[in-house]
Enzyme design. Structure first.
Site, mmCIF file in Angstrom:
data_model
loop_
_atom_site.group_PDB
_atom_site.id
_atom_site.type_symbol
_atom_site.label_atom_id
_atom_site.label_comp_id
_atom_site.label_asym_id
_atom_site.label_seq_id
_atom_site.Cartn_x
_atom_site.Cartn_y
_atom_site.Cartn_z
ATOM 1 N N CYS A 1 0.814 -1.230 0.000
ATOM 2 C CA CYS A 1 0.000 0.000 0.000
ATOM 3 C C CYS A 1 0.844 1.276 0.000
ATOM 4 C CB CYS A 1 -0.953 -0.005 1.184
ATOM 5 S SG CYS A 1 -2.081 -1.404 1.158
ATOM 6 N N ASN B 1 -9.964 -0.427 -0.277
ATOM 7 C CA ASN B 1 -8.506 -0.244 -0.232
ATOM 8 C C ASN B 1 -7.908 -0.827 -1.509
ATOM 9 O OD1 ASN B 1 -5.764 -0.536 0.198
ATOM 10 N ND2 ASN B 1 -5.957 -1.295 2.291
ATOM 11 N N HIS C 1 -3.514 7.106 2.371
ATOM 12 C CA HIS C 1 -3.855 5.805 1.799
ATOM 13 C C HIS C 1 -5.258 5.412 2.270
ATOM 14 C CE1 HIS C 1 -3.966 1.691 0.779
ATOM 15 N NE2 HIS C 1 -3.804 1.268 2.006
HETATM 16 N N1 COA Z 1 -18.125 -8.694 9.442
HETATM 17 C C1 COA Z 1 -18.676 -8.830 10.666
HETATM 18 N N2 COA Z 1 -17.941 -9.023 11.781
HETATM 19 C C2 COA Z 1 -16.616 -9.075 11.640
HETATM 20 C C3 COA Z 1 -15.970 -8.943 10.379
HETATM 21 C C4 COA Z 1 -16.786 -8.750 9.264
HETATM 22 N N3 COA Z 1 -16.278 -8.609 8.030
HETATM 23 N N4 COA Z 1 -14.639 -9.025 10.574
HETATM 24 C C5 COA Z 1 -14.439 -9.214 11.892
HETATM 25 N N5 COA Z 1 -15.633 -9.227 12.532
HETATM 26 C C6 COA Z 1 -15.878 -9.380 13.947
HETATM 27 C C7 COA Z 1 -14.786 -10.168 14.650
HETATM 28 O O1 COA Z 1 -15.036 -11.543 14.605
HETATM 29 C C8 COA Z 1 -14.887 -9.615 16.047
HETATM 30 O O2 COA Z 1 -15.950 -10.248 16.727
HETATM 31 P P1 COA Z 1 -15.856 -10.589 18.291
HETATM 32 O O3 COA Z 1 -15.695 -9.251 18.961
HETATM 33 O O4 COA Z 1 -17.154 -11.268 18.553
HETATM 34 O O5 COA Z 1 -14.645 -11.456 18.431
HETATM 35 C C9 COA Z 1 -15.260 -8.170 15.831
HETATM 36 O O6 COA Z 1 -15.856 -8.091 14.529
HETATM 37 C C10 COA Z 1 -14.079 -7.230 15.881
HETATM 38 O O7 COA Z 1 -13.038 -7.779 15.085
HETATM 39 P P2 COA Z 1 -11.695 -7.034 14.848
HETATM 40 O O8 COA Z 1 -10.802 -7.844 13.988
HETATM 41 O O9 COA Z 1 -11.199 -6.539 16.165
HETATM 42 O O10 COA Z 1 -12.260 -5.803 13.991
HETATM 43 P P3 COA Z 1 -11.617 -4.391 13.816
HETATM 44 O O11 COA Z 1 -12.431 -3.380 14.452
HETATM 45 O O12 COA Z 1 -10.146 -4.418 14.077
HETATM 46 O O13 COA Z 1 -11.827 -4.194 12.249
HETATM 47 C C11 COA Z 1 -10.554 -4.290 10.272
HETATM 48 C C12 COA Z 1 -11.207 -5.102 11.367
HETATM 49 C C13 COA Z 1 -9.875 -5.248 9.288
HETATM 50 C C14 COA Z 1 -11.617 -3.502 9.548
HETATM 51 C C15 COA Z 1 -9.531 -3.325 10.908
HETATM 52 O O14 COA Z 1 -8.693 -4.033 11.786
HETATM 53 C C16 COA Z 1 -8.727 -2.610 9.921
HETATM 54 O O15 COA Z 1 -9.229 -1.808 9.157
HETATM 55 N N6 COA Z 1 -7.404 -2.847 9.915
HETATM 56 C C17 COA Z 1 -6.531 -2.211 8.992
HETATM 57 C C18 COA Z 1 -6.704 -2.867 7.666
HETATM 58 C C19 COA Z 1 -5.932 -2.171 6.635
HETATM 59 O O16 COA Z 1 -6.014 -0.994 6.543
HETATM 60 N N7 COA Z 1 -5.179 -2.956 5.867
HETATM 61 C C20 COA Z 1 -4.409 -2.476 4.830
HETATM 62 C C21 COA Z 1 -3.427 -1.533 5.349
HETATM 63 S S1 COA Z 1 -2.415 -1.086 4.222
#
Ligand code: COA
Length: 333
Positions: free
Chosen positions: A112, A284, A254
């Protein structure tokens, strides 16, 4: 005197196929509400069967050339995570298909952050006199490394391409790349990784495990580090450029997650409205994200000639960066 790289044209392209959150929710255990509230993404564009990264890169490159009113450049730098083949690089194919003949062409791999690393490479090619003009393209068929059944990644990523023309010029011209700050941390290599298909897997003595051709992401680790590193690199590049943060007209970060963009703006002390957002429509798009955002910002009037623009990215590697430029008078194509 150092020859400076000056932005002289910009273009972008997207696949036509729109995939909404509701469409994803029919396949994986997720919902429109969860994806919108946790990421800000509403829909993304995904390539059709048969469309590869070079197809998007060629079109974005063609449009950037048109925007710069050029039909030739001296080099092509392609930032991508999803080259057409593991070997060779995709940029020479793109250069050939653009009718550029035997110009210098190579790929940059920084996920990215790739477009910012590509800008740095392009500025270097100009500084050493290898090129008077060149294309820096960010292009991704990112969906080709995403497991459509992985709810941790499938809602996040999309496909697309954006490109800029850089030309040799002076530091005091609008469009000149003024400052750049790049960094990496290999300790975080596992946070965004495609486990299979590389020499590590091939020399392991084992065939790739099922699914190892897909990217795995540690979402929370990426989220936390992205905010810290993007904010730090923005501060560093603003210091180097000599710009007080409040003079920044538009922060083009980004496009990974609107919560990351808001947190970076807040940590910098910028109002949220100055952080450009188009991830709601495209998700993204990795190396394509910043040029796609710049092209949209210019087309919509969110950035105007003379505005101070701050670019920043974080991605796999981990890798990150930030750059400054004053927006030039260019029409996106
Ligand atoms: N739909 C519904 N629920 C989901 C889900 C989805 N697509 N993905 C995860 N969950 C659930 C998880 O199981 C978890 O449930 P629990 O609390 O019962 O265990 C809950 O949602 C929270 O999960 P978590 O992984 O902590 O979510 P988050 O708030 O961290 O969001 C991302 C996940 C991926 C959106 C976030 O971490 C993110 O944006 N990270 C950066 C990603 C990124 O930018 N990548 C590229 C960078 S260059």
């Amino acid at each position: 005197m150092t020859r400076h790289a000056v932005l002289a044209g910009i273009g972008s392209t997207l696949p036509e196929r729109v995939v909404t959150n509701e469409m994803l929710a029919q396949r994986i255990d997720t919902s429109d509400e969860w994806i919108r509230s946790r990421t800000g993404i509403v829909e993304r564009r995904l390539v059709e069967q048969g469309t590869a990264t070079s197809d998007l890169a060629v079109e974005a490159g063609r449009r950037a050339l048109k925007s710069a009113a050029l039909d030739r450049v001296d080099a092509v730098v392609l930032a991508t995570t999803t080259p057409d083949h593991p070997c060779p690089a995709t940029a020479p194919t793109v250069a050939s298909r653009l009718g550029l003949g035997t110009v210098a062409a190579h790929d940059v791999s920084a996920v990215c952050s790739g477009f910012l690393y590509g800008l740095a490479t392009g500025a270097g090619l100009i500084a050493i006199d290898q090129a008077e003009t060149l294309l820096v393209i960010g292009a991704e068929a990112f969906s080709t490394i995403i497991d459509p059944d992985d709810r941790g990644t499938a809602p996040i990523f999309g496909d697309g391409a954006g490109a800029v023309v850089l030309r040799a010029g002076r530091r005091d011209e609008p469009g000149a790349l003024l400052g750049m700050e790049l960094g990496s941390d290999g300790e975080l290599a596992d946070a965004i990784i495609v486990p299979g298909g590389g020499s590590r897997q091939r020399t392991s003595g084992h065939p790739p495990a099922p699914g190892d051709q897909f990217m795995k992401m540690q979402g929370q680790t990426v989220f936390r580090n992205a905010i810290v590193r993007m904010t730090q690199s923005c501060h560093a590049v603003l210091d180097r450029t000599g710009w007080p943060v409040e003079t920044v007209g538009l922060l083009v970060g980004h496009q990974a997650n609107v919560r990351i963009l808001n947190a970076v703006a807040e940590d910098l002390g910028l109002p949220a409205e100055r952080a450009f957002v188009n991830l709601d429509r495209y998700g993204n798009t990795a190396a394509a994200s910043i040029p796609l955002a710049l092209a949209d910002a210019a087309a919509s009037g969110a950035v105007r000639a003379g505005d101070r623009v701050l670019l920043t990215a974080f991605g796999g590697g981990a890798s990150w960066g930030a750059a400054t430029l004053t927006w030039p008078a260019v029409d996106p194509s």
